[in-house]
Design an enzyme around this catalytic site. Sequence first.
Site, PDB file in Angstrom:
ATOM      1  N   CYS A  17       0.803  -1.225   0.000  1.00 50.22           N
ATOM      2  CA  CYS A  17       0.000   0.000   0.000  1.00 50.22           C
ATOM      3  C   CYS A  17       0.835   1.274   0.000  1.00 50.22           C
ATOM      4  CB  CYS A  17      -0.944  -0.017   1.197  1.00 50.22           C
ATOM      5  SG  CYS A  17      -1.936  -1.522   1.267  1.00 50.22           S
ATOM      6  N   HIS A  68      -2.205   8.169   6.395  1.00 45.37           N
ATOM      7  CA  HIS A  68      -2.469   6.854   5.819  1.00 45.37           C
ATOM      8  C   HIS A  68      -3.754   6.266   6.411  1.00 45.37           C
ATOM      9  CE1 HIS A  68      -1.718   2.921   4.101  1.00 45.37           C
ATOM     10  NE2 HIS A  68      -1.760   2.355   5.303  1.00 45.37           N
ATOM     11  N   GLU A 112       0.000   5.798  13.966  1.00 40.88           N
ATOM     12  CA  GLU A 112       0.368   6.898  13.069  1.00 40.88           C
ATOM     13  C   GLU A 112       0.082   8.248  13.717  1.00 40.88           C
ATOM     14  OE1 GLU A 112      -0.424   8.573   8.517  1.00 40.88           O
ATOM     15  OE2 GLU A 112      -1.805   7.100   9.397  1.00 40.88           O
ATOM     16  N   LYS A 134      -9.267   8.134   3.075  1.00 38.79           N
ATOM     17  CA  LYS A 134      -9.850   6.786   3.057  1.00 38.79           C
ATOM     18  C   LYS A 134     -11.196   6.710   3.772  1.00 38.79           C
ATOM     19  CE  LYS A 134      -5.359   4.401   2.828  1.00 38.79           C
ATOM     20  NZ  LYS A 134      -4.478   5.566   2.929  1.00 38.79           N
ATOM     21  N   HIS A 151      -9.720   1.966   0.993  1.00 42.46           N
ATOM     22  CA  HIS A 151      -8.275   1.760   0.830  1.00 42.46           C
ATOM     23  C   HIS A 151      -8.002   1.225  -0.575  1.00 42.46           C
ATOM     24  CE1 HIS A 151      -4.197   1.119   1.538  1.00 42.46           C
ATOM     25  NE2 HIS A 151      -4.220   0.322   2.602  1.00 42.46           N
ATOM     26  N   PHE A 172       1.879  -3.434   3.925  1.00 41.45           N
ATOM     27  CA  PHE A 172       2.242  -4.736   4.486  1.00 41.45           C
ATOM     28  C   PHE A 172       3.732  -4.987   4.237  1.00 41.45           C
ATOM     29  CE2 PHE A 172      -2.126  -7.117   4.273  1.00 41.45           C
ATOM     30  CZ  PHE A 172      -2.596  -6.269   5.263  1.00 41.45           C
TER      31      PHE A 172
END
Length: 576
Positions: free
Chosen positions: A322, A462, A473, A493, A498, A558
């Site tokens: 991502c 994110h 985050e 998002k 996503h 990931f």
Amino acid sequence: MALAATVSPLCTWLIAAYVATTVAGRSVEDVPVSSGPLGRRLRRRIARSKKLAAESWFPNVGIPTRALSGQNLVAFCESGLSELGSFCSLEGCPEYNNSKHSPLFGDGFLFGEGFGGLGSKPVRAARRKHIRAGAGKTTAIAVQPVKETPEKKKTATKQRRVVVTGMGLVSCLGHDPQTFYDNLLEGKSGITEIEGFDCKDFPTRIAGEIKSFSTDGWVAAKFARRMDKFMLYMLTAGKKALADGRLTEEAMKELDKTKSGVLIGSAMGGMQVFNDAVEALRVSYRKMNPFCVPFATTNMGSAMLAMDLGWMGPNYSISTACATSNFCILSAANHIIRGEADVMLSGGSDAAIIPIGLGGFVACNALSQRNEDPIKASRPWDMERDGFVLGEGAGVLLLEELEHAKSRGAEIYAEFLGGSFTCDAYHMTEPHPDGAGVVLCIEKALAQAGVSRQDVNYVNAHATSTQAGDLQEYKALIRSFGKNAELKVNSTKSMIGHLLGASGGVEAIATVQAIRTGWVHPNINIESPESELDMNVIVGRDKQRLDIKVALSNSFGFGGHNSSVLFAPYEESNDV
């Protein structure tokens, strides 16, 4: 000189041949040889040596074979070496030139007359005499003076600056930057029930699915029928970015295509094409589409776009889950900064809303299951969040070297300042519990771009709506920018889900639009905010006016891949 160049390399061969034919002053015929197997092998070797000496080497340099015996052979080799020494601009010292016996070859030093005295007492005595004569003396070698070259002074070069001059996207909230951002400012959600396939048996049946999409005018029909959606989204968004940047067909003729490149990535690649190939293989390999391999690879979208445009500059893709788009954007900008390109299309594309994509993320327990109320499913920083919502689409930026953009009269939307990558080195899917990788990434991005943390007053986070990731985050952002009273943070998002590898590209467009409009879009669905949240920092349910100094956009993937990129308003007064 030509003779010396020819003769000198042969000396070793000549001496070897001579040694083979003359031993201790006796000819080959005088040497007794046994009649056994060893003797027969020795006679064959001697015969070959004689043949080499008589027929192969000596006639080629114009010297009679019979003349090369004993001292004549040595003199021949010595003259060749002497010429070689002159060729190398080295001259012997007076002792060398006046010596009766050559220091290398000659009577009684290394090799005696006819080599017959090799190892004899006169030879050893001559050697000792020669060494005593030269003891304590330094050999003088005349070397040609080296011509001095004046040191070239390094001239300071102005670093090439990178600007955004075009944007193209495909998304569930619109297929152009203006429509897309207007919907974000209104707080409109693009999360709906999945209609592309029957998913009634899946625990998750919602996504940020694109309902209407056409490639007409962007992709040739023959490719549109065969390509995976991720590639169709990518080609369409890329060409829309060119159109938005006013790089028309006429303007393209003026481009240096060797310095125009494409770097658009994908996290998942052609999942549908590959899945179809597997299903065909169940019947027979003969049923497989010949395009199944190239159209499934993540790099082929960039390659096909470059083929269509004729762009011969840097062309590849990056796949870091991502974080893909940000990796591509920063890498593309670096090609421009280094002078390897003047124009780059960069971003990301993904189309994973298919059974195998949905099922894979369900198996990871990563997706929200709020099927009864899709528009409230994606809720970053809300205590009731239960996973992210899968999205799809593409986002592409047209990056350009500043002077190149100015020379063609391009409209400059924003300036790209720099960024950074890091790795958590912790877990495949979970973020580091203390956010060390994220903090390091932000710090490195600021240092690389030469930006003060006090200047960063907007962050497009994110924040995917997962339990662990959102809060970690946020803590990293507060640790880095908490003292900035103007700081505002939001998550795109919350409205589009996503988009995996495409998320950074689409969110970069949202960030640039925030700079251009002076408005930051809301976060929707924060009904029960986490207790650690400062809602003066997090943008609420309404859009907010903000004069952005520097904007940061984060994307994490990931594998622990972290990326941060920085944008700012372009100011002509900053031109040096």
